[in-house]
Structures are given as C-alpha cells and as structure tokens.
Design a protein around this motif. Sequence first.
Motif, PDB file in Angstrom:
ATOM      1  N   ASP A  35      15.028 -13.839 -31.215  1.00  0.00           N
ATOM      2  CA  ASP A  35      14.024 -14.903 -31.204  1.00  0.00           C
ATOM      3  C   ASP A  35      12.688 -14.401 -30.682  1.00  0.00           C
ATOM      4  O   ASP A  35      11.639 -14.636 -31.275  1.00  0.00           O
ATOM      5  N   THR A 209       7.300 -14.417 -12.218  1.00  0.00           N
ATOM      6  CA  THR A 209       6.210 -15.387 -12.338  1.00  0.00           C
ATOM      7  C   THR A 209       6.025 -16.180 -11.054  1.00  0.00           C
ATOM      8  O   THR A 209       4.923 -16.301 -10.550  1.00  0.00           O
ATOM      9  N   TRP A 253       4.548 -16.134 -26.977  1.00  0.00           N
ATOM     10  CA  TRP A 253       5.649 -15.357 -27.556  1.00  0.00           C
ATOM     11  C   TRP A 253       5.300 -13.878 -27.597  1.00  0.00           C
ATOM     12  O   TRP A 253       6.126 -13.020 -27.271  1.00  0.00           O
ATOM     13  N   SER A 256       5.556 -12.440 -24.269  1.00  0.00           N
ATOM     14  CA  SER A 256       6.968 -12.323 -23.893  1.00  0.00           C
ATOM     15  C   SER A 256       7.585 -11.096 -24.531  1.00  0.00           C
ATOM     16  O   SER A 256       8.356 -10.361 -23.901  1.00  0.00           O
TER      17      SER A 256
ATOM     18  N   ILE B 139      11.427 -15.820 -17.088  1.00  0.00           N
ATOM     19  CA  ILE B 139      10.451 -16.591 -17.849  1.00  0.00           C
ATOM     20  C   ILE B 139      10.744 -16.514 -19.343  1.00  0.00           C
ATOM     21  O   ILE B 139      10.468 -17.446 -20.096  1.00  0.00           O
ATOM     22  N   ILE B 140      11.330 -15.419 -19.768  1.00  0.00           N
ATOM     23  CA  ILE B 140      11.705 -15.302 -21.174  1.00  0.00           C
ATOM     24  C   ILE B 140      12.802 -16.315 -21.493  1.00  0.00           C
ATOM     25  O   ILE B 140      12.767 -16.985 -22.535  1.00  0.00           O
ATOM     26  N   TYR B 141      13.780 -16.414 -20.589  1.00  0.00           N
ATOM     27  CA  TYR B 141      14.820 -17.424 -20.772  1.00  0.00           C
ATOM     28  C   TYR B 141      14.194 -18.805 -20.848  1.00  0.00           C
ATOM     29  O   TYR B 141      14.591 -19.636 -21.649  1.00  0.00           O
ATOM     30  N   MET B 143      11.131 -19.688 -21.765  1.00  0.00           N
ATOM     31  CA  MET B 143      10.421 -19.877 -23.028  1.00  0.00           C
ATOM     32  C   MET B 143      11.386 -20.113 -24.174  1.00  0.00           C
ATOM     33  O   MET B 143      11.230 -21.038 -24.967  1.00  0.00           O
ATOM     34  N   TRP B 144      12.377 -19.250 -24.236  1.00  0.00           N
ATOM     35  CA  TRP B 144      13.375 -19.393 -25.284  1.00  0.00           C
ATOM     36  C   TRP B 144      14.048 -20.757 -25.173  1.00  0.00           C
ATOM     37  O   TRP B 144      14.289 -21.433 -26.175  1.00  0.00           O
ATOM     38  N   LEU B 146      12.772 -23.531 -23.944  1.00  0.00           N
ATOM     39  CA  LEU B 146      11.887 -24.615 -24.357  1.00  0.00           C
ATOM     40  C   LEU B 146      11.727 -24.668 -25.862  1.00  0.00           C
ATOM     41  O   LEU B 146      11.817 -25.733 -26.480  1.00  0.00           O
ATOM     42  N   PHE B 147      11.484 -23.502 -26.471  1.00  0.00           N
ATOM     43  CA  PHE B 147      11.141 -23.516 -27.885  1.00  0.00           C
ATOM     44  C   PHE B 147      12.338 -23.484 -28.812  1.00  0.00           C
ATOM     45  O   PHE B 147      12.260 -23.974 -29.926  1.00  0.00           O
TER      46      PHE B 147
ATOM     47  N   ARG C 208       6.987 -32.570 -28.923  1.00  0.00           N
ATOM     48  CA  ARG C 208       8.308 -32.111 -29.271  1.00  0.00           C
ATOM     49  C   ARG C 208       9.414 -33.156 -29.118  1.00  0.00           C
ATOM     50  O   ARG C 208      10.546 -32.918 -29.498  1.00  0.00           O
TER      51      ARG C 208
END
Lengths: 280, 331, 336
Positions: A35, A209, A253, A256, B139-141, B143-144, B146-147, C208
């Motif tokens: 992804d 973060t 993205w 990331s 933070i990647i988790y 983002m993934w 959320l989207f 969303r």
Amino acid sequence: MTHETKRKIEGFVALFLSTLAAFMGLFWLIFILGDVLINGMGALHLNFFLNDPTPAGVSGGGLRNAFVGQLMITAFATLIGVPIGVLGGTFLAEYARGKKLSQIISILADIMVSVPSIIVGTFIYALMIKPFGHFSGWAGAAALAIIMIPVVLRTTEDMLSLVPWTLREAAFALGAPYYKVIIQVVYRGAATGIFTGVLLSIARVAGETAPLLFTSFNNNFFSMNMNGPMPSLTVSIFQYAMGPYDDWHAQAWAASLVITLFILFITIGGRLLLKWRYKR
Amino acid sequence: MREWAGGSRTWPIDILTNMAPSTKKNPIDLLFAVLTAVSSFSIILLIAGILIVLVFESSLAIHKFGVFNFIFTIDWDPVRKIFGAASALYGTMVTTVLSMLMAIPVAVGIAVFITEIAPSFLKGPIGVTIELLAAIPSIIYGMWGLFTLAPIMSNTIEPALQATLGKLPVFSILFKGTPMGIDLLTASVILSIMIVPFTASISRDAFNLTPEVVKESAYALGATKWEVVKNVVIPYSKLGVFGGVVLSMGRAIGETMAVAFVLGNNHQITSSLLNAAATITVSLANEFTEADSDIYLSSLFYLALVLFVLSFITLFIAKLFLIRAERKYSR
Amino acid sequence: MKTVFKIGLVLAFVLAGVSAQAAETINGAGASFPYPVYSAWAYNYHKATGIQLNYQSIGSGGGIRQITNRTVEFGASDAPQTPEFLKKNNLLQFPAVMGGVVLVVNIKGVKAGQMHLDADAVCKIYLGEITYWDDAKIKSMNPKLTLPHKMITVVHRSDGSGTTAIFTTYLSQACSAWNDKVGHGTSVKWPLGIGGKGNEGVANYVRRSGNSIGYVEFAYAKQNKLAYTLLKNPAGRFVAPNFKTFEDAAATGDFEPGKDFYLWLVNAKGENAWPIAGATFILLAKEKKEADMKTVKFYDWAFKHGDKKAKELVYIPLPESLKNKIRAYWKAHGIY
C-alpha cells in the motif's frame, strides 16, 4: 475414532493454524508495504524533494524543508545520544561488570527502551520549551536522543560482553591501562556490533513523531535554524494525513514511502552486517 | 556469564579502583571510568528526571483532583475545568486488551511455525518478515489505518460483524452504532498488527531455548509434533512467552501515532466498539499544545504521569519474567 | 576509530554553524479557521520580502496557550479574549479577517446548498436527540430531499478551537438546552461524535464518513467541495453561506479598540446575515515590542495587499475604517 486418530487430527489442526498465522503475518507486511509503495510512488516526483510547501489548497508543493529538517534533527540526536549510549554501555560491560549496579541500570535501560515516546516529548517540553519560551529543533533532537540512549547502551553492553575475556587479559599482560584496552582492543572487536546498534537506534528514531510534536513543533518554511521550530517529515505526515486536501494526502504517502524505505534499508543492512560479522 | 575474576562487593569507589590496578594510578583511566559511569547513570537520571518533572507539572491537577478522584472521574470538561482520567484510561485499556487478544494467538502461532514447522530455508525469511514488521514506524501504521483499513472496516468488516455477532444477546452491545471505521475496533486491529512482531520474536527466542534433548525424549515416547509443542516446548518457555506478552502490553499502552489517526479522540466511556474513544497517548498528542488553561495543561501532565507509572510497572514486570526465564535456561 | 570521531566532531561544528544563520522568521500558531488565508498571505509575503511567517494551525486554544506562555511571537484565535483576560496575561488583540462557519454534510444525493437546517435542528443533532437523517424535523425543512434512514455521524473538534467557540456560542444563544447541557468555549464536553483535529481534521472526517455532519470554516468547505447547508438566521430567512451573507453579518459588528476589539458576530441581525460569522483575532505579547513590530508589519502588508486573496478564499477582509482603527491601536501601543 481411535485415540491415535484424534491426536493426529488435533495436531494437524493446531499446526495448520500456526502456519496460517505465519502467513497472515506475511500477508500484513506485504499488504502494508505494498500500500505504501503504490500510494507513495504516485506522488514521488522530483518536485517533491526540491520544493517547499505551498499554501493550503495550492498544489505543487513539496517537502524539501521537512527532509532537511528531519535529517538535521536526527543527525544531532545521534551526535548527542550515541556517545552517551556507547560510553554508558561500556561502563556496564567493563568497569561495573558483574556488579549489582550494572544489572540494575541494565534493567532500567531495557524499560526505557519501551517507554512511551510521547512522555519523552512532554518531559522535554517542560524542561526545554516552557522555560525558554520557544519551540526548537534542539529540543526535538534532545527528545530523540533520550530515546536512542537506552537502545545504544544495551546493544553496546551486549556486544562488548561478547568479546572474549582472554583478549583483554592479553592486552593487560602487555601493560596497557584499562581505558586503552577498551578503546583499542574491545571496541575494535565489537565495532561491527556497536555500529549495528547505532544503525538500529537511528532506524528507531527516524520514524518517531510523538516526541517531536511539542518540541521541534513544525515549520512551513525551509529552515536550518535549530533554535526555532523545525520542520520534520514525520510531523508533516501527521499534519498532511489528517488534513482534507488530496494533494496533502499524496505527499503524506510519498513521505511515508521514503521513511519506510530508509528504515527498512537500515534495519536489513544492520542485520546483514551482524550476520556477516558473527558468522566467522 | 559475566564473571569478574576477583572483584569485591562494595561500590562505587570500589568499582573504579578495584579494577585493573592501573586505574588507581592512571588519571586518564580514572577520567574515562568516570565518564562512562556518568553516561550510564544518565539512565537513572532520565527516569528520575521524568518522574520528578511530571509530578511537578501535574502538581496543580493533583492538588485539585487528588489521586483516587482523578483516576475515577469520567468527566473531561475543559469548559467547566473538571478533568478525570477514567475515559482516557478506559480507551487505553480496551484497545490494549482487545489488541492483545487478537495478537497473542497469531504471534504464538508464528513462533510455533518458525521453530517447529518451517523447513530451515523458510525460517530465515519469515523471521526477517517479523523483524521488518517491527521496524515499520507507527506513523506508517497510522496512515495505512486511516486511508486503507478504516474504509474496509466501515464498509465491509464492521457491518458484517454487526450482522453476525451483533445479533447475539451478549455481543450486541459491543457492535452498536454506525460503522464509521474511526473507532475502538479499528484502533485495536492496528495495534494488534503492531504487537504481533514483538510477541512473536520473543516467543520464538523462548521456544528456541528448549533443549533439544527434552524434545527428542518426547518424540522417542511417540509424541506427535503438536504434542511436543503443547506439552514440552510451551510449558518450558512459559516464562519467556509471558514476558513477551507483558512487554507487548507495555508497548501497546504507550502507542500513540498508530492509534491517533483512527480513534476519533472522544472522551467517553462507551460499551460499543464501533464508537470513538480516547486513550491517554492520543489525548496528549491532540490536546497538549492546545490546552488553554493552566489546570488543563496540568491535567494533561497528570495523564502523562499516570501513563508513565503504568507503563513502567508493566515493563518492569515483563523484565522480571524475562530475567527469570533466562536464568532458568542458562543453568 | 579516531577518524570517525574526528569526522563526527567536524560534522557537528559545520551543522551547528549552518544552523546559526537563519532567514528572518516570525512564528505564530493558533486557529485553523484562518489557516488557508494566513498561509496564502505568508507565501506571498515571503515572495515579496523574504521574511518567513511560519504559522502552525493547532487550534485557537493552542494559539492562546502558546502566546500566553510566550513560546510563539503571535497567537491566533477565533474566540475573542475579554479585556480582563488580556490584561491579566499582558496581551494585545486585534482582528485580522472575518469568515463564516458552515455546517457540512456527506449524504448521498445531497449537494452543496441544498439542505436546509435551523439552529434548533443543529442543536438536537449535536445533542444526540435527533439521530436519523430522515427525522421528522429535518424532513419538514427539506421536503424536496430524499433523506436516508441512516444514523447521523456527528463530527466535531478534538482540539481547542475558536471555530468551536463560535459554533457553540451560536448554539448556546439559540437553544437554551444546549446552553444548559454543554455550554460554549474553545473545547466543550461533546455529548457524542468523533473529534477531528483542526478544521482540516473535521473536513477530512466528513469527507470519508458517509451520513456525517460537521462544522468548518467556509474556506475548508469550498476547497474540499463539501456539501454545505443553508441555515435559518435570526431574521427568519434561510440563507446560504457566501460573500454577501458573510459581509452582511460582518457589517453589524461594532469593534471597539477600547475593548481590545472584543466582539462576537454570531446571530447577527440583518435580513440576509449569515448566523455563524466571526472575526479571527491576533494576540500579541505586550512586552515583546520588537517581535510585535514584525508581526504588525506583516498584517499591515496583508491589510494593504491581501484583500484579493482573502476574498478568493471567501473570507471577508476588514472594512477600511476598521483597519485604520487597528492601526491607531497599534500606534497607541508603540508597535507601529
């Protein structure tokens, strides 16, 4: 059904489930990485690295400032955290070896490794931001350094302990003072291991973060002034992902993807390095 | 394992002077020793420092709300300036417990697979997979989550759960409400994916410590592979696995970014998993820079203090288990 | 080993040296309400003067907190602070621009400007008393719309927000039930719903989540093509959010420098006034004259050159007379 058949079936089911679990783990990894790859590749173009952010809702912006900011904060965090961690680990593995004190510090360090990073952020806010009246990259670097120290300390301690005692004795026999033995013999012997520990600690903080949220804060402009708010990739991802603009989402993205690749690269590299060194 | 040939028991002067004799005479050596000692004490200083600073900053809130009262007050009302940790603690606990319920079976299964089932050419790659999962930043988790995950949860999985488990008498309260994808359930799923690698790798290490001899004896008695795992390996590595579980719990309590995107930050105690909630970490992340009154900020520091104490105790217990496990095996 | 050490030391010095030079920066933080227009102004200001105005959208609550703590050079808040508060914290205050808060919905088939709502309905939705979109009350105001029998997903702010302050003041003034049960402020105890961070977060969640409703500053609704609703104003008419209705609301405002421009514009009188309008304010630390002068210089530039951009984003620039009152206020405090 005989007892034997029952045992066989039970065994088959249990082991099948375990195999399923393992492949599920594989599945999540591929799903998430895939992804990030797919969504990130779309927004990855040269402008992303060369431009600074544009106002909200205006397209064409990039995250150059965040890349530089993240690099600077991480670099300074490493410069602060690694020496302290290495020296601390040296103490536990050398001068205080076997003593109760070294065990206590070792346990505390292990706990510190898993302490919530947002608490480190609040700690630094109270110590470095509130009294001085402004957000700063230094505070961000300090917060990251605090997270790095226990990681580096423990890996250094472990790696130094792996160096055979006889090596030290040989050096002592030649009349070397202890510090010389450590620096010229023990460090040399454990160099790869320590280096890997450093790499892994960098990988750990590169994606953090929470500790930056209220220390280095954020900056929409390009800035190399560590004395004020600094932009960082991770906080920008947070800001952009939570915002409504599609352009922001695409950039989040892409950022990331870059961070993930960087961290994976370092992690795999570190592990390979260890394997190569210690297989001999 | 870490034996010193001839050290005494008294410290700290001893540590520095009862080393190699050269340390006493050589000033550089003494300096270096002191330098390293101070560096290692930084750990103690940091922990103590964090505790002291947090207590100091939350003193206003502690004074106003007390200890017991704060922990059990549900209100989180910035307008009326009444703050309580109960809603945030509830969210922290629900997400942690739920994620662990989902993660532990999977993690143990993975560990069993790696140690017992996998052919040796697969052991490496699957092991690497686990390490990589652990290395992905939270933070990647987030983002993934959320989207990608939230839409899947709200469009497919949550309605399905509502239609099936939601109809059963006991479970129905867990699945009330509109499936939005931004809720306790999604947050717990993401958290569980994050925890799996930790528990799996510690369990794998614990399983690997079972002596081959013991396993072979069981096989010799005619046990099946699964029976060896169930009756020999797992009991033998109980301590290690348990330590790994508690360690993951400590991690889950303190996780911020993975959860911040999909939890919805609503300070409420809700029985439905399909509702938004708040955890201590998410409250801190969302509200820290924005607390507009002194008591508000102090209450947030108070939350941080509660979290620090909670995670410290959890991690300490985990460490105790792991140490005992280690000690048992190196005998 | 030694070379690594040496390299590290050199690197440290180089980095430290580089970081010591800085472009001139003004750091501000606060309301997400004006973030689109402030960031646009800052971008153009940077192009014109090279000065960086770094504005972080963290919510009005954050703006107030950070300027009170003097961790930023100016704070921004849509909730005006009372003269007593300003005096206690040694702050100055002036409005920068005005805008409107709108309700946005995400219902299949409902487009922007189609749904009609009144204060009572909004109150009940946010109190959790109206739970389905096809509730009788909503249907009665929207006979032409097909409303689904779906539960309403309520979205509000999770952070300290001036937009929330404006919105809840509007609700408190219009419904006694809201005033009793919840009250108004930058952060309230929401009876239900999910909390988004900043106007950005609310807009994002509404986008969303199907069957959702949220409140955002109009620029966010416009930029993200969200379906805003019409609202019934105190004069009894259903008005749409646009430059004209915002302007009508703003025109009723009587800002007084003597009261540090403290004024709420909600429920403005006027046939065509938008009921949830508000100004957004800048807070300065009284004693930091040098920093204040830099900030004031920026806003003076924005007053002179930023009107066009503001209107583009559907914010209402302040009328010239008010701008001059503000300049006099600055002068009186020695920062202009």
